[in-house]
Scaffold this motif. Structure first.
Motif, mmCIF file in Angstrom:
data_model
loop_
_atom_site.group_PDB
_atom_site.id
_atom_site.type_symbol
_atom_site.label_atom_id
_atom_site.label_comp_id
_atom_site.label_asym_id
_atom_site.label_seq_id
_atom_site.Cartn_x
_atom_site.Cartn_y
_atom_site.Cartn_z
ATOM 1 N N ASP A 61 -0.908 4.959 -12.869
ATOM 2 C CA ASP A 61 -1.851 4.146 -12.099
ATOM 3 C C ASP A 61 -1.221 3.536 -10.855
ATOM 4 O O ASP A 61 -1.698 2.514 -10.360
ATOM 5 C CB ASP A 61 -2.448 3.035 -12.977
ATOM 6 C CG ASP A 61 -1.381 2.097 -13.532
ATOM 7 O OD1 ASP A 61 -0.196 2.449 -13.420
ATOM 8 O OD2 ASP A 61 -1.740 1.040 -14.066
ATOM 9 N N GLY A 62 -0.135 4.132 -10.341
ATOM 10 C CA GLY A 62 0.449 3.578 -9.128
ATOM 11 C C GLY A 62 1.811 4.158 -8.797
ATOM 12 O O GLY A 62 2.212 5.203 -9.317
ATOM 13 N N LEU A 63 2.525 3.445 -7.924
ATOM 14 C CA LEU A 63 3.851 3.846 -7.456
ATOM 15 C C LEU A 63 4.802 2.674 -7.554
ATOM 16 O O LEU A 63 4.399 1.515 -7.407
ATOM 17 C CB LEU A 63 3.798 4.311 -5.994
ATOM 18 C CG LEU A 63 3.041 5.600 -5.663
ATOM 19 C CD1 LEU A 63 2.897 5.743 -4.168
ATOM 20 C CD2 LEU A 63 3.759 6.804 -6.241
ATOM 21 N N ASP A 64 6.081 2.967 -7.819
ATOM 22 C CA ASP A 64 7.142 1.965 -7.814
ATOM 23 C C ASP A 64 8.132 2.329 -6.712
ATOM 24 O O ASP A 64 8.637 3.453 -6.669
ATOM 25 C CB ASP A 64 7.883 1.920 -9.160
ATOM 26 C CG ASP A 64 7.031 1.293 -10.256
ATOM 27 O OD1 ASP A 64 6.004 0.690 -9.921
ATOM 28 O OD2 ASP A 64 7.407 1.418 -11.437
ATOM 29 N N ALA B 28 15.500 -4.937 -5.861
ATOM 30 C CA ALA B 28 14.099 -5.324 -5.704
ATOM 31 C C ALA B 28 13.225 -4.105 -5.926
ATOM 32 O O ALA B 28 13.592 -2.984 -5.580
ATOM 33 C CB ALA B 28 13.851 -5.916 -4.315
ATOM 34 N N VAL B 29 12.074 -4.333 -6.538
ATOM 35 C CA VAL B 29 11.120 -3.253 -6.784
ATOM 36 C C VAL B 29 9.731 -3.743 -6.378
ATOM 37 O O VAL B 29 9.375 -4.904 -6.612
ATOM 38 C CB VAL B 29 11.143 -2.808 -8.269
ATOM 39 C CG1 VAL B 29 10.807 -3.952 -9.202
ATOM 40 C CG2 VAL B 29 10.202 -1.637 -8.504
ATOM 41 N N VAL B 30 8.978 -2.858 -5.726
ATOM 42 C CA VAL B 30 7.589 -3.144 -5.362
ATOM 43 C C VAL B 30 6.704 -2.253 -6.228
ATOM 44 O O VAL B 30 6.758 -1.025 -6.120
ATOM 45 C CB VAL B 30 7.339 -2.871 -3.861
ATOM 46 C CG1 VAL B 30 5.880 -3.153 -3.515
ATOM 47 C CG2 VAL B 30 8.258 -3.717 -3.005
ATOM 48 N N GLN B 31 5.904 -2.878 -7.079
ATOM 49 C CA GLN B 31 5.018 -2.141 -7.979
ATOM 50 C C GLN B 31 3.610 -2.167 -7.398
ATOM 51 O O GLN B 31 2.966 -3.218 -7.351
ATOM 52 C CB GLN B 31 5.032 -2.770 -9.378
ATOM 53 C CG GLN B 31 6.407 -2.760 -10.027
ATOM 54 C CD GLN B 31 6.446 -3.525 -11.335
ATOM 55 O OE1 GLN B 31 5.602 -4.377 -11.586
ATOM 56 N NE2 GLN B 31 7.419 -3.233 -12.172
#
Length: 488
Positions: A178-181, A140-143
């Motif tokens: 533009d973010g974190l994974d 599972a990955v949270v983007q």
């Protein structure tokens, strides 16, 4: 008389003395005297066959049961009377078990014997730790994404994750432009992270999953799940233009507002009336609005004259006003236009900290092209010429006197530039100026910087020593050095 050695003995069914009986019969035959147990050094768990890993401390009942299960098949032929550990040096990777067993031998005589079984502890990485070390194995990955140029919200989010220790279950954290994974080995851990993000910042999320494999015989499906979390594209110190409908529902406040803080809601203030409002994520996505300026468009002004407004009449249906700010009317001039007589008049919420001659950062609305659907439809007389954001201090002096520090997440970076460093310094200055945000962040003392008096009223705001935590340092001797992972 003993039938073997002729020694007088009390009569027994075997007609033998104890010494001759032990020579004839060994009741521990078939019980292994050396056994292997597997231990994972990463998570400090023991393998209980076939595939269960359990947490056991040395010389505990759980570890004793695990060791006896290794001998369960061979102990079925004898009667176990007593079992206990013999002390071994903790780093020796040896466990010794003292067993007392009984068995009926020749002609019904019961023989009791004591012997020692040695267990050799072998290192073996468990499946969970193997996945963590592989780093590319994830389920599972949270983007996490925010469509804005400034990373203030991400820096704040990073400190919240560290404080609540939500980064412990991550396999890997990857930083992109533009973010974190966040990568996880189970869907439950990823769902927990999504729930935490929705409670701490205004955001919306959606999920999807992709089938990787399917066992048709056992009906087992293997999915990879992806959670997409989008944070509202509004940061602290942004100037926003609300829709007329939203501004009216918030107590008839002005459409031009300043974002003073982003926590679980967006905190807005009307610089002309000090009226405040909070907008949660659901309200924002129903009535979206954008920031009018980028942080790089901040201009420096000098306060020529300032007059604090004691009391301003409330409009019809007006909401709550801020008690921490002071309304003031100010004449300001750009520092780049000091050789001219061009001055700007504005209302500001910074009357409690501004004095004539102070430098202040703000946005020039009079000489810019606003590309916003709500701002273009506003009456030009309702748009202020200048919106002041925050007082300007000497950044070099602030960095030199900063006697505290923050912790950071270990993550894979695509590459850092000077702009990221400037944005991080902006976030540190926001912590010094805003006590409400500071309460949610763990701040540690920096022993490299000498302690100065924090009662300097003329300088920039500072964090008091009472709000700082002592950073924990564990020396090599305290953990016992190499091989101490087996100790508790």
């Amino acid at each position: 008389l003993c039938c073997q050695c002729g020694v007088p003995i009390p009569p027994n069914p075997a007609n033998m003395c104890v010494a001759c009986l032990r020579c004839q019969v060994d009741i521990t035959e078939g019980i292994p005297k050396q056994v292997t147990v597997h231990f994972c050094k990463q998570c400090e768990r023991y393998l209980q066959p076939p595939g269960t890993w359990i947490q056991c401390t040395l010389e505990s009942r759980e570890l004793l049961a695990l060791c006896l299960k290794k001998l369960k098949a061979s102990l079925s032929r004898v009667r176990l009377i007593d079992a206990g550990f013999i002390w071994t040096e903790p780093h020796s990777k040896r466990l010794k078990l003292k067993l007392t067993v009984q068995k009926e031998v020749i002609n019904g005589a019961v023989l009791q014997q004591v012997f020692v079984v040695e267990y050799m502890v072998q290192s073996q990485m468990c499946e969970d730790c193997h996945r963590v070390e592989a780093k590319d194995f994830w389920k599972a990955v949270v983007q996490v994404r925010q469509k804005t140029l400034h990373k203030k919200t991400f820096y704040y989010l990073e400190q919240l994750i560290l404080k609540h220790r939500l980064h412990q279950n991550t396999l890997r954290i990857k930083e992109i432009h533009d973010g974190l994974d966040f990568y996880y080995s189970s869907k439950q851990h990823a769902q927990k992270m999504v729930d935490f993000l929705q409670c701490t910042v205004p955001a919306r999320s959606k999920s999807s999953q992709r089938l990787i494999s399917h066992d048709i015989h056992s009906n087992v499906y293997n999915y990879k799940s992806t959670f997409s979390v989008e944070i509202v594209p509004i940061c602290k110190d942004n100037v926003v233009c609300l829709s007329p409908k939203l501004a009216q529902s918030l107590g008839n406040m002005s459409q031009i507002c300043v974002c003073i803080r982003v926590t679980s809601t967006i905190h807005l203030i009307d610089p002309s009336t000090l009226q405040i409002a909070e907008i949660d994520g659901n309200t924002y996505w129903r009535h979206p609005f954008n920031s009018l300026f980028h942080p790089k468009q901040l201009e420096e002004f000098i306060v020529m004259d300032i007059n604090r407004v004691q009391e301003k009449r409330k409009g019809a249906g007006a909401g709550a006003r801020s008690n921490k700010h002071t309304l003031a009317e100010a004449w300001v001039q750009k520092t780049s236009e000091l050789n001219t007589d061009h001055q700007y008049f504005c209302c500001t919420h910074l009357g409690h900290i501004l004095n004539p001659g102070d430098l202040v950062l703000g946005f020039d609305l009079a000489n810019c092209n606003l590309n916003d659907e709500f701002a273009n439809k506003m009456n030009p007389h309702h748009i202020p010429d200048v919106v002041l954001i925050k007082k300007s201090y000497d950044r070099t002096k602030r960095q030199r006197r900063r006697n505290w520090k923050l912790k950071e997440l270990e993550r894979d970076r695509e590459g850092t530039d000077t702009d990221d460093e400037r944005q991080y310094q902006d976030f540190l200055e926001d912590l010094e100026e805003d006590e409400a945000i500071r309460k949610n962040v763990n701040i540690y003392r920096n022993s490299d910087v000498p302690v100065e008096s924090d009662t300097d009223d003329d300088g920039p705001p500072r964090i008091s020593l009472a709000e700082m935590l002592e950073d924990l340092h564990i020396s090599q001797d305290a953990t016992g050095g190499e091989g101490a992972s087996m100790m508790t």
